[in-house]
Design an enzyme around this catalytic site. Structure first.
Site, PDB file in Angstrom:
ATOM      1  N   CYS A  32      58.713  13.170   3.815  1.00 30.57           N
ATOM      2  CA  CYS A  32      57.966  13.686   4.961  1.00 30.57           C
ATOM      3  C   CYS A  32      58.477  13.009   6.241  1.00 30.57           C
ATOM      4  O   CYS A  32      59.286  12.080   6.173  1.00 30.57           O
ATOM      5  CB  CYS A  32      56.479  13.406   4.769  1.00 30.57           C
ATOM      6  SG  CYS A  32      56.047  11.652   4.953  1.00 30.57           S
ATOM      7  N   CYS A  70      58.037   9.109   6.185  1.00 27.90           N
ATOM      8  CA  CYS A  70      58.963   8.425   5.277  1.00 27.90           C
ATOM      9  C   CYS A  70      60.402   8.545   5.754  1.00 27.90           C
ATOM     10  O   CYS A  70      61.166   7.576   5.696  1.00 27.90           O
ATOM     11  CB  CYS A  70      58.807   8.970   3.864  1.00 27.90           C
ATOM     12  SG  CYS A  70      57.203   8.571   3.155  1.00 27.90           S
ATOM     13  N   GLU A  74      58.004   6.474  -1.215  1.00 28.01           N
ATOM     14  CA  GLU A  74      59.171   5.912  -0.544  1.00 28.01           C
ATOM     15  C   GLU A  74      58.824   4.598   0.166  1.00 28.01           C
ATOM     16  O   GLU A  74      59.613   3.645   0.141  1.00 28.01           O
ATOM     17  CB  GLU A  74      59.732   6.897   0.503  1.00 28.01           C
ATOM     18  CG  GLU A  74      60.168   8.225  -0.078  1.00 28.01           C
ATOM     19  CD  GLU A  74      59.080   9.297  -0.060  1.00 28.01           C
ATOM     20  OE1 GLU A  74      59.451  10.481   0.031  1.00 28.01           O
ATOM     21  OE2 GLU A  74      57.881   8.970  -0.137  1.00 28.01           O
ATOM     22  N   HIS A 122      52.808   6.197   0.465  1.00 31.05           N
ATOM     23  CA  HIS A 122      53.789   7.146  -0.056  1.00 31.05           C
ATOM     24  C   HIS A 122      54.794   6.412  -0.933  1.00 31.05           C
ATOM     25  O   HIS A 122      55.123   5.249  -0.686  1.00 31.05           O
ATOM     26  CB  HIS A 122      54.522   7.830   1.094  1.00 31.05           C
ATOM     27  CG  HIS A 122      53.679   8.805   1.851  1.00 31.05           C
ATOM     28  ND1 HIS A 122      54.194   9.951   2.386  1.00 31.05           N
ATOM     29  CD2 HIS A 122      52.363   8.810   2.159  1.00 31.05           C
ATOM     30  CE1 HIS A 122      53.236  10.621   2.999  1.00 31.05           C
ATOM     31  NE2 HIS A 122      52.110   9.935   2.870  1.00 31.05           N
TER      32      HIS A 122
END
Length: 170
Positions: free
Chosen positions: A92, A95, A64, A62
């Protein structure tokens, strides 16, 4: 312990505009179009990430988390109390949890994620009683533009999948 830099609206908009351009490029690579940047207490970029799940075959790819890894290496630390993360989509649960663990000082995001958002969209891990670190959360920076990029990408993806299916049936 110092606090994250106070960015002007103009500076926040400048960073988000850059991220939206990066997110479009991420989407063109076949990834969900999400990009993130981490700024240090002086407003300098110490970490950048775009989604890399498909390219790296990594569920942790992801934007992040990619930015956090880079910033940790550059900062030579895992604590980010005086840093700000800017991302075009609400993080999410995975993260958001990582950002809490990393003690991120401030998070600014564009569009809320009503399906998986973990900083207010569906749940708010930052305010959960188990969160040992309190972050500043700023929502809705260039929200319409952020949402449009994501929605358009999924719309195009569905259209291409439908076209591929139809071509196989012919």
């Amino acid at each position: 312990m110092s606090k994250p830099i106070a960015l002007s609206q103009e500076e926040k908009t400048k960073w988000m505009t850059r991220l939206l351009i990066k997110a479009i490029l991420v989407g063109e690579r076949g990834e969900v179009p999400i990009a993130a940047v981490i700024l240090d207490k002086r407003g300098r970029c110490i970490g950048y990430g775009g989604n890399r799940r498909e390219a790296m075959k990594d569920p942790l790819g992801h934007a992040e988390l990619v930015a956090l890894r880079q910033a940790s290496w550059i900062n030579n630390d895992w604590r980010f109390n005086d840093c700000t993360l800017i991302v075009n989509l609400e993080p999410c649960p995975m993260c958001a949890g990582a950002l809490i663990q990393a003690r991120m000082g401030k998070i600014i995001y564009g569009s809320e994620d009503p399906k998986r958002g973990a900083l207010g969209g569906t749940i708010n891990l930052a305010e959960h009683k188990s969160a040992h670190h309190k972050m500043i959360i700023e929502r809705g920076l260039m929200e319409k533009e952020s949402r449009k990029i994501i929605l358009d990408w999924f719309k195009d993806k569905r259209f291409l999948n439908k076209e591929n299916l139809l071509s196989k049936l012919r």
